[in-house]
Write a protein that holds these residues in place. Structure first.
Motif, PDB file in Angstrom:
ATOM      1  N   THR A  42       0.837  -1.204   0.000  1.00  0.00           N
ATOM      2  CA  THR A  42       0.000   0.000   0.000  1.00  0.00           C
ATOM      3  C   THR A  42       0.864   1.243   0.000  1.00  0.00           C
ATOM      4  N   MET A  43       1.975   1.199   0.741  1.00  0.00           N
ATOM      5  CA  MET A  43       2.910   2.324   0.765  1.00  0.00           C
ATOM      6  C   MET A  43       3.483   2.571  -0.622  1.00  0.00           C
ATOM      7  N   LEU A 120      -5.740  13.266  -0.566  1.00  0.00           N
ATOM      8  CA  LEU A 120      -6.429  12.522  -1.617  1.00  0.00           C
ATOM      9  C   LEU A 120      -7.713  13.234  -2.042  1.00  0.00           C
ATOM     10  N   SER A 121      -8.417  13.814  -1.095  1.00  0.00           N
ATOM     11  CA  SER A 121      -9.626  14.574  -1.435  1.00  0.00           C
ATOM     12  C   SER A 121      -9.287  15.778  -2.295  1.00  0.00           C
ATOM     13  N   GLY A 129     -11.180   0.431  -4.538  1.00  0.00           N
ATOM     14  CA  GLY A 129     -11.511  -0.903  -4.037  1.00  0.00           C
ATOM     15  C   GLY A 129     -12.950  -1.027  -3.596  1.00  0.00           C
ATOM     16  N   LEU A 130     -13.268  -2.178  -3.009  1.00  0.00           N
ATOM     17  CA  LEU A 130     -14.617  -2.437  -2.527  1.00  0.00           C
ATOM     18  C   LEU A 130     -14.819  -1.822  -1.152  1.00  0.00           C
ATOM     19  N   SER A 224      -5.792   0.791   2.436  1.00  0.00           N
ATOM     20  CA  SER A 224      -5.522  -0.231   1.414  1.00  0.00           C
ATOM     21  C   SER A 224      -6.681  -0.379   0.425  1.00  0.00           C
ATOM     22  N   PRO A 225      -7.929  -0.620   0.858  1.00  0.00           N
ATOM     23  CA  PRO A 225      -9.010  -0.702  -0.123  1.00  0.00           C
ATOM     24  C   PRO A 225      -9.254   0.611  -0.854  1.00  0.00           C
ATOM     25  N   LEU A 226      -8.983   1.718  -0.169  1.00  0.00           N
ATOM     26  CA  LEU A 226      -9.136   3.010  -0.822  1.00  0.00           C
ATOM     27  C   LEU A 226      -8.227   3.125  -2.040  1.00  0.00           C
TER      28      LEU A 226
END
Length: 249
Positions: A42-43, A120-121, A129-130, A224-226
């Motif tokens: 993820t990093m 990120l916004s 991801g889900l 991670s899912p993000l």
């Protein structure tokens, strides 16, 4: 002082895996030491995004573990050294992955400090991801206000998560850890009971690793899912993972 805390102090007071960008940058992602340790893939995905947006990435310890152990002189030295490095790079804003880093650096640096989710916004990032399902554990710095969790909810649907109650800490906070491993064991056992077999989601990598080491079941980090990465905490290789960051460009 127990052996675990002594080892923490030895590493964090003179962090051996420090790695800062070579080029100037206005915005710097401060990864902290725990997230790269527990979630290396993820990093890597986040580091790629940062390069695409002209954001520098630093691998370092914020100094909070040292401050929590009442080593004031070392804590001041760490902050002064970090301030010089940020000034040399021309950094005007620090972005944190870790709620503990965000809280501590927000108090010790004379710079704006924001969360990675706020960044990120700003980019208009869309979830890759889900949506997560299970229980979410709020780390100590965000338990009262829930501001970081609110920022996450603007990026990632959290309707499938219930909040873990009656577990005040994962056991790693300095004033708890000083009492020895039994205190952390008790809190993690309570977390496992509260999860009731569901996946535990955190947004603090230290909490993630702690729950993983104590066999609390399936543990994940909301970042991670993000970012579209399926990854569990790599607690068994945490030291090796952060050591590798020393040589990342």
């Amino acid at each position: 002082m127990n052996t675990g805390l002594l080892m923490t102090l030895l590493e964090k007071s003179h962090y051996p895996f420090r790695n800062y960008p070579q080029e100037s940058c206005t915005t710097l992602l401060f990864s902290g030491c725990s997230f790269p340790s527990q979630f290396p893939r993820t990093m890597d995905a986040l580091a790629v995004l940062c390069r695409e947006h002209g954001v520098g990435v630093a691998y370092d310890c914020c100094g909070k573990p040292v401050a929590e152990l009442k080593r004031e002189r070392d804590a001041v030295r760490i902050t002064q050294g970090m301030t010089k490095r940020l000034e040399r790079l021309g950094v005007g804003e620090v972005v944190c992955l870790c709620p503990n880093c965000m809280e501590y650096l927000g108090e010790t640096l004379d710079l704006p400090v924001i969360s990675v989710y706020a960044l990120l916004s700003r980019w208009g990032y869309a979830c890759q991801g889900l949506p997560p399902s299970g229980v979410v554990f709020r780390p100590c710095p965000d338990r009262k206000e829930g501001r970081i969790l609110e920022e996450i909810s603007e990026l990632l649907p959290l309707e499938g998560l219930r909040t873990m109650e009656r577990v005040p800490c994962c056991g790693l906070r300095g004033d708890i850890a000083i009492h020895g491993p039994a205190a952390g064991d008790k809190l993690c056992a309570l977390a496992k009971e509260q999860a009731a077999g569901e996946t535990i989601y955190t947004y603090c990598a230290s909490c993630s690793g702690q729950f993983q080491r104590h066999g609390c079941g399936q543990v994940r980090h909301l970042l991670s899912p993000l970012l579209g990465v399926e990854e569990e905490p790599d607690a068994a290789r945490a030291l090796l993972n952060r050591a590798r960051r020393k040589f990342r460009k």
